[in-house]
Design a protein around this motif. Structure first.
Motif, PDB file in Angstrom:
ATOM      1  N   PHE A 150       6.996 -10.437  12.714  1.00 54.54           N
ATOM      2  CA  PHE A 150       6.685  -9.746  11.470  1.00 54.54           C
ATOM      3  C   PHE A 150       7.328  -8.367  11.575  1.00 54.54           C
ATOM      4  O   PHE A 150       7.308  -7.762  12.661  1.00 54.54           O
ATOM      5  CB  PHE A 150       5.159  -9.602  11.368  1.00 54.54           C
ATOM      6  N   HIS A 162       7.307  -4.621   9.647  1.00 55.87           N
ATOM      7  CA  HIS A 162       6.828  -3.706   8.616  1.00 55.87           C
ATOM      8  C   HIS A 162       7.680  -2.447   8.645  1.00 55.87           C
ATOM      9  O   HIS A 162       7.653  -1.686   9.620  1.00 55.87           O
ATOM     10  CB  HIS A 162       5.343  -3.360   8.830  1.00 55.87           C
ATOM     11  N   GLU A 207       1.094   2.327   7.534  1.00 51.48           N
ATOM     12  CA  GLU A 207       1.658   1.935   6.234  1.00 51.48           C
ATOM     13  C   GLU A 207       0.727   2.191   5.041  1.00 51.48           C
ATOM     14  O   GLU A 207       1.152   2.092   3.895  1.00 51.48           O
ATOM     15  CB  GLU A 207       2.102   0.465   6.285  1.00 51.48           C
ATOM     16  N   TRP A 208      -0.540   2.541   5.324  1.00 47.86           N
ATOM     17  CA  TRP A 208      -1.469   2.839   4.231  1.00 47.86           C
ATOM     18  C   TRP A 208      -1.609   4.349   3.989  1.00 47.86           C
ATOM     19  O   TRP A 208      -2.500   4.782   3.257  1.00 47.86           O
ATOM     20  CB  TRP A 208      -2.859   2.213   4.489  1.00 47.86           C
ATOM     21  N   HIS A 244       6.510  -3.301   0.375  1.00 44.19           N
ATOM     22  CA  HIS A 244       5.096  -3.192   0.765  1.00 44.19           C
ATOM     23  C   HIS A 244       4.317  -2.549  -0.381  1.00 44.19           C
ATOM     24  O   HIS A 244       4.861  -2.362  -1.475  1.00 44.19           O
ATOM     25  CB  HIS A 244       4.959  -2.425   2.092  1.00 44.19           C
ATOM     26  N   HIS A 245       3.055  -2.228  -0.160  1.00 48.66           N
ATOM     27  CA  HIS A 245       2.203  -1.701  -1.238  1.00 48.66           C
ATOM     28  C   HIS A 245       2.762  -0.422  -1.868  1.00 48.66           C
ATOM     29  O   HIS A 245       2.491  -0.123  -3.025  1.00 48.66           O
ATOM     30  CB  HIS A 245       0.780  -1.421  -0.734  1.00 48.66           C
ATOM     31  N   TYR A 277       8.313 -11.046   3.284  1.00 49.58           N
ATOM     32  CA  TYR A 277       7.005 -10.531   2.895  1.00 49.58           C
ATOM     33  C   TYR A 277       7.196  -9.835   1.551  1.00 49.58           C
ATOM     34  O   TYR A 277       8.191  -9.130   1.335  1.00 49.58           O
ATOM     35  CB  TYR A 277       6.533  -9.529   3.949  1.00 49.58           C
ATOM     36  N   TRP A 295       6.032 -14.808   1.962  1.00 53.04           N
ATOM     37  CA  TRP A 295       4.742 -14.309   2.480  1.00 53.04           C
ATOM     38  C   TRP A 295       4.209 -13.230   1.536  1.00 53.04           C
ATOM     39  O   TRP A 295       4.539 -12.050   1.662  1.00 53.04           O
ATOM     40  CB  TRP A 295       4.983 -13.719   3.876  1.00 53.04           C
ATOM     41  N   ASP A 323       1.437 -10.724  -0.165  1.00 50.46           N
ATOM     42  CA  ASP A 323       0.292  -9.975   0.367  1.00 50.46           C
ATOM     43  C   ASP A 323      -0.485  -9.311  -0.771  1.00 50.46           C
ATOM     44  O   ASP A 323       0.036  -9.070  -1.856  1.00 50.46           O
ATOM     45  CB  ASP A 323       0.759  -8.925   1.383  1.00 50.46           C
ATOM     46  N   VAL A 324      -1.712  -9.010  -0.501  1.00 47.76           N
ATOM     47  CA  VAL A 324      -2.704  -8.316  -1.341  1.00 47.76           C
ATOM     48  C   VAL A 324      -2.553  -8.533  -2.856  1.00 47.76           C
ATOM     49  O   VAL A 324      -1.838  -7.793  -3.536  1.00 47.76           O
ATOM     50  CB  VAL A 324      -2.744  -6.796  -1.039  1.00 47.76           C
ATOM     51  N   TRP A 371      -4.688  -7.823  -5.047  1.00 42.16           N
ATOM     52  CA  TRP A 371      -5.443  -6.835  -5.807  1.00 42.16           C
ATOM     53  C   TRP A 371      -4.533  -6.201  -6.862  1.00 42.16           C
ATOM     54  O   TRP A 371      -3.388  -5.892  -6.560  1.00 42.16           O
ATOM     55  CB  TRP A 371      -5.962  -5.745  -4.842  1.00 42.16           C
ATOM     56  N   ARG A 414      -1.589 -15.988  -0.250  1.00 36.71           N
ATOM     57  CA  ARG A 414      -2.042 -14.691  -0.767  1.00 36.71           C
ATOM     58  C   ARG A 414      -1.615 -14.372  -2.203  1.00 36.71           C
ATOM     59  O   ARG A 414      -1.708 -13.227  -2.625  1.00 36.71           O
ATOM     60  CB  ARG A 414      -1.645 -13.570   0.199  1.00 36.71           C
ATOM     61  N   GLU A 423      -5.824 -12.487   9.411  1.00 40.97           N
ATOM     62  CA  GLU A 423      -5.157 -11.218   9.749  1.00 40.97           C
ATOM     63  C   GLU A 423      -5.921 -10.498  10.855  1.00 40.97           C
ATOM     64  O   GLU A 423      -7.119 -10.278  10.746  1.00 40.97           O
ATOM     65  CB  GLU A 423      -5.079 -10.350   8.479  1.00 40.97           C
ATOM     66  N   TRP A 430       0.554  -1.645  11.360  1.00 38.70           N
ATOM     67  CA  TRP A 430       1.671  -2.540  10.990  1.00 38.70           C
ATOM     68  C   TRP A 430       2.938  -1.701  10.831  1.00 38.70           C
ATOM     69  O   TRP A 430       3.960  -1.978  11.430  1.00 38.70           O
ATOM     70  CB  TRP A 430       1.346  -3.272   9.684  1.00 38.70           C
TER      71      TRP A 430
HETATM   72  O1  H79 Z   1       0.804  -5.523   5.484  1.00 38.82           O
HETATM   73  C1  H79 Z   1      -0.270  -5.436   6.396  1.00 38.82           C
HETATM   74  C2  H79 Z   1      -1.357  -4.560   5.877  1.00 38.82           C
HETATM   75  O2  H79 Z   1      -0.870  -3.325   5.390  1.00 38.82           O
HETATM   76  C3  H79 Z   1      -1.936  -5.390   4.766  1.00 38.82           C
HETATM   77  N1  H79 Z   1      -1.729  -6.763   5.229  1.00 38.82           N
HETATM   78  C4  H79 Z   1      -1.007  -6.733   6.481  1.00 38.82           C
HETATM   79  C5  H79 Z   1      -0.155  -7.954   6.693  1.00 38.82           C
HETATM   80  C6  H79 Z   1      -3.353  -5.062   4.619  1.00 38.82           C
HETATM   81  N2  H79 Z   1      -4.006  -4.223   5.394  1.00 38.82           N
HETATM   82  N3  H79 Z   1      -5.216  -4.130   5.070  1.00 38.82           N
HETATM   83  N4  H79 Z   1      -5.390  -4.890   4.084  1.00 38.82           N
HETATM   84  C7  H79 Z   1      -4.272  -5.498   3.735  1.00 38.82           C
HETATM   85  C8  H79 Z   1      -6.695  -4.956   3.580  1.00 38.82           C
HETATM   86  C9  H79 Z   1      -6.728  -4.969   2.126  1.00 38.82           C
HETATM   87  C10 H79 Z   1      -7.819  -4.438   1.535  1.00 38.82           C
HETATM   88  C11 H79 Z   1      -7.992  -4.569   0.161  1.00 38.82           C
HETATM   89 FE1  H79 Z   1      -8.404  -3.446  -1.355  1.00 38.82          FE
HETATM   90  C12 H79 Z   1      -9.216  -4.928  -0.366  1.00 38.82           C
HETATM   91  C13 H79 Z   1      -6.984  -4.682  -0.791  1.00 38.82           C
HETATM   92  C14 H79 Z   1      -7.616  -5.137  -1.933  1.00 38.82           C
HETATM   93  C15 H79 Z   1      -8.982  -5.274  -1.680  1.00 38.82           C
HETATM   94  C16 H79 Z   1      -8.596  -1.478  -0.810  1.00 38.82           C
HETATM   95  C17 H79 Z   1      -9.732  -1.854  -1.417  1.00 38.82           C
HETATM   96  C18 H79 Z   1      -7.564  -1.573  -1.746  1.00 38.82           C
HETATM   97  C19 H79 Z   1      -8.125  -2.012  -2.883  1.00 38.82           C
HETATM   98  C20 H79 Z   1      -9.449  -2.181  -2.691  1.00 38.82           C
END
Ligand code: H79
Length: 404
Positions: free
Chosen positions: A30, A32, A43-44, A91-92, A134, A180, A182-183, A185, A213, A224, A245
């Motif tokens: 993987f 990132h 990454e967050w 990514h996000h 991804y 792949w 992801d999230v 949301w 996903r 995960e 990541w």
């Molecule tokens: O890419 C890596 C991480 O950054 C991502 N997945 C891996 C592979 C990841 N990390 N943490 N999460 C995803 C958790 C996600 C939490 C969440 Fe939310 C809950 C996303 C949606 C619901 C936080 C709370 C953001 C929105 C609400």
């Protein structure tokens, strides 16, 4: 007509055809990589530190990778014994590594000045590995990325944006092996129009496999940061080597090569895959700790790969110093805490025919009693590192029954 029906893209027969290579592969890399790699704080960071979009965007001016870092990643993946790679195309944070008609917030139109997805795909293929993308559905950069829940116009614009990017990824880079997501949301599968998006993906890439996903189950589940087998479903555990990541310069919580090999074996024993992450720096360099770990893992897989690749699920599990894997009638006793000159398995209800050290082929003596088999005359110190594997040939499928 019956066979045509049986080979519908989501039928079990077609799924197993598409997933055969993936099951045999067992082990993937993987990657990132994004603007968060410039910050080096996970990454967050954008979300967790509350960095405004206009401020975060400026990181793109500092994102200037050295020439073809993906060649280094692919060479290391190959050396580690990984058979496929999955890179963050977006990514996000919303920054696209690929050339896209949908936004200027992408590598070819900013300081990087080139299509980093194309570079990645070429590097992965050159090493003979399978190519995965991804792709984050959640997007902190797009103005409709959050309001799309309450605003139907915004949802339509945003879904069009995301579907167009998925179409570009599935159209412009030749054959892609894994998608792949992801999230998902903040939308539902209906909100994302996931069924429609995935049908489009399959039309463009008939052999692709997709994860779960987009809120549609598709081909495989994705536990995960934990190893948990899905009953009746294909699955892949994705995990980091430290606690991040994306590149995090201060995160020093590195796993040992032994922990990584044990995780790989734990996945293989239960019929799953292991997707192990690297978080390159902004210029694309792999953190030296990750190189060190994967090099050690690769030295092990080079000699002991038979205990991993193409293995079958293994019901033998009871030991406090070894993990087991199986291929047909061969049991692989993977010893992670070497007990000394004798290694023993209780309750093995199969006749042992022969045993050897997998890495060297050296024969191992054994004595089988009714309830216990002992492997004897072994070195006092572990002959291989970080794990020593004894390949045990049995007269049938090795099974364990602890009832005396
Ligand atoms: O890419 C890596 C991480 O950054 C991502 N997945 C891996 C592979 C990841 N990390 N943490 N999460 C995803 C958790 C996600 C939490 C969440 Fe939310 C809950 C996303 C949606 C619901 C936080 C709370 C953001 C929105 C609400």
């Amino acid at each position: 007509a019956a066979s045509a029906l049986a080979m519908q893209p989501t039928s079990e027969a077609d799924r197993e055809r598409r997933m055969k290579w993936w099951h045999e592969a067992r082990f993937g890399m993987f990657i990132h990589w994004g603007l968060y790699s410039v910050l080096g704080r996970h990454e967050w960071a954008m979300e967790q530190e509350g960095i405004p979009v206009a401020e975060y965007e400026k990181l793109a001016t500092q994102f200037k990778p050295k020439p073809t870092p993906a060649k280094e990643w692919a060479a290391l993946a190959k050396k580690a014994g990984m058979k496929y790679m999955v890179m963050t195309t977006k990514h996000h944070e919303g920054f696209c590594h690929f050339n896209t008609s949908t936004t200027k917030y992408c590598a070819p139109k900013t300081a990087a000045g080139r299509d980093l997805v194309k570079e990645y795909v070429d590097a992965v293929r050159a090493e003979g590995l399978r190519v995965g993308f991804y792709f984050s559905l959640m997007d902190w950069h797009h103005p409709d990325g959050a309001r799309c829940v309450k605003d139907e116009q915004a949802r339509r614009r945003f879904v069009d944006y995301v579907h167009t990017q998925a179409r570009e990824l599935m159209t412009n880079y030749g054959k892609i092996d894994v998608l792949w997501y992801d999230v998902p949301w903040p939308l539902t599968a209906e909100g994302w129009e996931s069924e429609k998006m995935n049908a489009m993906v399959r039309k463009l890439q008939p052999d692709i496999i997709m994860n779960n996903r987009s809120k549609v189950p598709e081909d495989f589940d994705t536990p995960e940061q934990r190893i948990e087998a899905s009953k009746g479903r294909n699955w892949e555990a994705c995990m980091t080597m430290n606690d991040s990541w994306g590149y995090h310069k201060a995160d020093d919580n590195w796993k040992s090569p032994k922990a990584c090999v044990r995780n790989l074996l734990t996945c293989a024993r239960q019929g799953g895959n292991y997707l192990l992450n690297i978080g390159p720096t902004a210029d694309g360099s792999i953190p030296p700790e990750s190189v060190k770990i994967l090099t050690a893992v690769g030295a092990w897989t080079a000699k002991n790969g038979a205990a991993v690749y193409g293995t079958d699920p293994c019901s033998v599990s009871r030991s406090n110093y070894m993990s087991f894997t199986r291929k047909g009638n061969t049991l692989f006793a993977n010893v992670h805490f070497w007990p000394g000159s004798e290694v023993a398995i209780g309750g093995l209800r199969s006749k042992v025919l022969s045993a050897k050290l997998l890495a060297t082929g050296a024969p191992v003596k054994f004595e089988q009693e009714e309830f216990r088999v002992k492997f004897t005359g072994l070195p006092v110190n572990a002959p291989d590192s970080p794990i020593t594997t004894i390949a045990v040939e049995c007269d049938g499928e090795p099974k364990q029954d602890m009832n005396r």
